[in-house]
Design a protein around this motif. Structure first.
Motif, short mmCIF file in Angstrom:
data_model
loop_
_atom_site.label_atom_id
_atom_site.label_comp_id
_atom_site.label_asym_id
_atom_site.label_seq_id
_atom_site.Cartn_x
_atom_site.Cartn_y
_atom_site.Cartn_z
N LEU A 24 0.83 -1.21 0.00
CA LEU A 24 0.00 0.00 0.00
C LEU A 24 0.86 1.26 0.00
CD1 LEU A 24 -2.75 -1.20 2.49
CD2 LEU A 24 -3.00 -0.89 0.02
N ILE A 25 1.99 1.22 0.68
CA ILE A 25 2.90 2.37 0.63
C ILE A 25 3.43 2.56 -0.79
CG2 ILE A 25 5.18 3.20 1.35
CD1 ILE A 25 4.59 2.04 4.13
N ASP A 26 3.82 1.48 -1.43
CA ASP A 26 4.34 1.56 -2.80
C ASP A 26 3.28 2.11 -3.76
OD1 ASP A 26 6.74 0.55 -1.94
OD2 ASP A 26 6.35 -1.50 -2.62
N ALA A 27 2.02 1.87 -3.45
CA ALA A 27 0.92 2.37 -4.29
C ALA A 27 0.50 3.79 -3.91
CB ALA A 27 -0.28 1.43 -4.18
N GLY A 28 1.16 4.38 -2.92
CA GLY A 28 0.83 5.73 -2.50
C GLY A 28 -0.47 5.85 -1.74
N ARG A 29 -0.84 4.79 -1.01
CA ARG A 29 -2.15 4.75 -0.37
C ARG A 29 -2.11 4.82 1.15
NH1 ARG A 29 -5.90 1.16 -4.48
NH2 ARG A 29 -5.15 2.26 -6.34
N LEU A 30 -0.92 4.98 1.72
CA LEU A 30 -0.80 5.12 3.16
C LEU A 30 0.03 6.34 3.51
CD1 LEU A 30 -0.08 1.49 4.47
CD2 LEU A 30 -2.22 2.77 4.63
N SER A 31 -0.33 6.97 4.62
CA SER A 31 0.48 8.07 5.16
C SER A 31 1.61 7.55 6.03
CB SER A 31 -0.39 9.00 6.01
OG SER A 31 -1.45 9.55 5.27
N GLY A 32 1.37 6.40 6.68
CA GLY A 32 2.37 5.89 7.59
C GLY A 32 2.06 4.48 8.04
#
Length: 259
Positions: A24-32
């Motif tokens: 999800l981080i790699d997809a730009g979908r999480l802040s942290g």
């Protein structure tokens, strides 16, 4: 456009959780992602963070109920803290140890701090936490994600908040911390993908600028995990093709959670 901080809990607790969070981080979908530094899998999970810190914040998920050596079940811990029968020295020592394990594995301080099962806001624990963080990171304090709620947020989030969120907000602000005072995303882990998508859309619509929304994704159900099925459902929805449409419908942008 509202900024909402979408944060995943429990990074480091299991490879299926770690894989979902990084996806999800790699997809730009999480802040942290909030990290469980006492979990056996934490060193391996920390090694996978790498350059992803430019895309998302990595925080400390303070834990007294799951992997901590002197762990207690949640309800006894709540009773002891509310009656102020916890020993402050072991509290401070354990918080400092979890901070040190984060620093040693990542090479930097946590970008933010929250709590597994929201223990960071309990009486005595919240004061010990503020004291340790002020001492350790006085020149660059981490954000605090606090489990606050407002009228209309539902019974579960309001009950969680009543355990100590307002007091932590007051103390944190007085000590110069930046806070996310309201937390959305609490539910019974009891719905299918369509139900979770509907809840997510509602939380985004309810969110004000600067609010936080928590999630607990995993690529598959973790054996023995009481919320294992819900974790897999959350990941499916958060990674889905209509996620950006959910954001757009509420005028939301997801930004990295960094001091």
């Amino acid at each position: 456009m509202k900024t909402v901080y979408l944060t995943a809990d429990d990074y480091g607790c299991h490879p299926a959780v770690d894989a979902a969070v990084l996806d999800l981080i790699d997809a730009g979908r999480l802040s942290g992602a909030a990290c469980m530094t006492r979990a056996p899998g934490w060193p391996a999970a920390a090694a996978r963070i790498g350059s992803r810190r430019s895309a998302a914040g990595f925080g400390l998920h303070l834990d007294f109920t799951e992997f901590a050596p002197a762990r207690r079940s949640l309800w006894p811990l709540i009773v002891l803290s509310q009656s102020r029968r916890l020993d402050q020295r072991p509290l401070r020592d354990e918080i400092a140890t979890q901070c040190a394990r984060f620093e040693d594995a990542t090479g930097h301080a946590p970008d933010y701090v929250d709590g597994h099962q929201h223990v960071h806001q309990l009486p005595q624990i919240r004061d010990a936490l503020i004291d340790v963080l002020r001492t350790r990171y006085g020149s660059r304090l981490p954000w605090l994600r606090i489990s606050g709620a407002r009228p209309g947020d539902g019974f579960k989030p309001r009950f969680i908040a009543a355990l100590g969120a307002p007091a932590l907000v007051r103390r944190a602000r007085a000590e110069g911390f930046r806070v996310m005072p309201r937390l959305l995303g609490a539910y019974g882990f009891d719905c299918d993908a369509a139900g979770y998508r509907k809840r997510l859309a509602r939380w985004f619509a309810m969110a004000d600028d600067g609010d936080a929304v928590m999630c607990h994704p995993a690529t598959q159900a973790v054996p023995g995990d009481p919320i294992g099925r819900a974790r897999a459902i959350e990941h499916r929805v958060l990674a889905g093709s209509d996620f950006q449409a959910l954001l757009a419908a509420s005028g939301i942008q997801i930004r990295p959670l960094r001091p």
